[in-house]
Design a protein around this motif. Sequence first.
Motif: not given
Length: 179
Positions: A79, A113-114, A116-121, A151, A158
Amino acid sequence: MSDDARPRPQYGEYASPEEQRARIQRPEVTEALEAGVAPAPEPAVDETPAAARARGPLADRVATFVLLVYGLISVISTIVQLLDFPGYAERAAQILGVDATYTALSTGYVWGAVASVVYAVGYLLTAWLTWRRLRRGRIAFWVPLVGFVATTLVAGVCITIALTADPAFLSALTGSFAN
């Protein structure tokens, strides 16, 4: 009429309540009694707390924990890198031995950023599903592995979108594979 003249009970009407419960709960008791054999004693009640019984094999829990910790460290470091997508893309090019500059900055930052959000979620969902399986005492080591693959595939899309937004950079990368 004497007791000898009465017909022998056929359906357990003279059985004690304990004998009736034993026959209902354990059919093997009925078979043993009909054969004239003393029934086996009831199995001992497991005094282990339900939470302890439902924990599953130790090796699975250890492997699952190690995979989740490794995944957390990987997700955090990825991230951080993706939030500076131009730098991420240029480092990837350097690893491939290509001298290229990423210039689609706004697209790179958005898709970084998208991703990064995919990895976090993806990590949070994986950790939650893993925790649920562990609480139920089921084998869970495979959940972090499947979560990683799923993931990474979505985040990879992305990242690919961001890389294709800079045709010159993409041309430099693909040209390095042609040589």
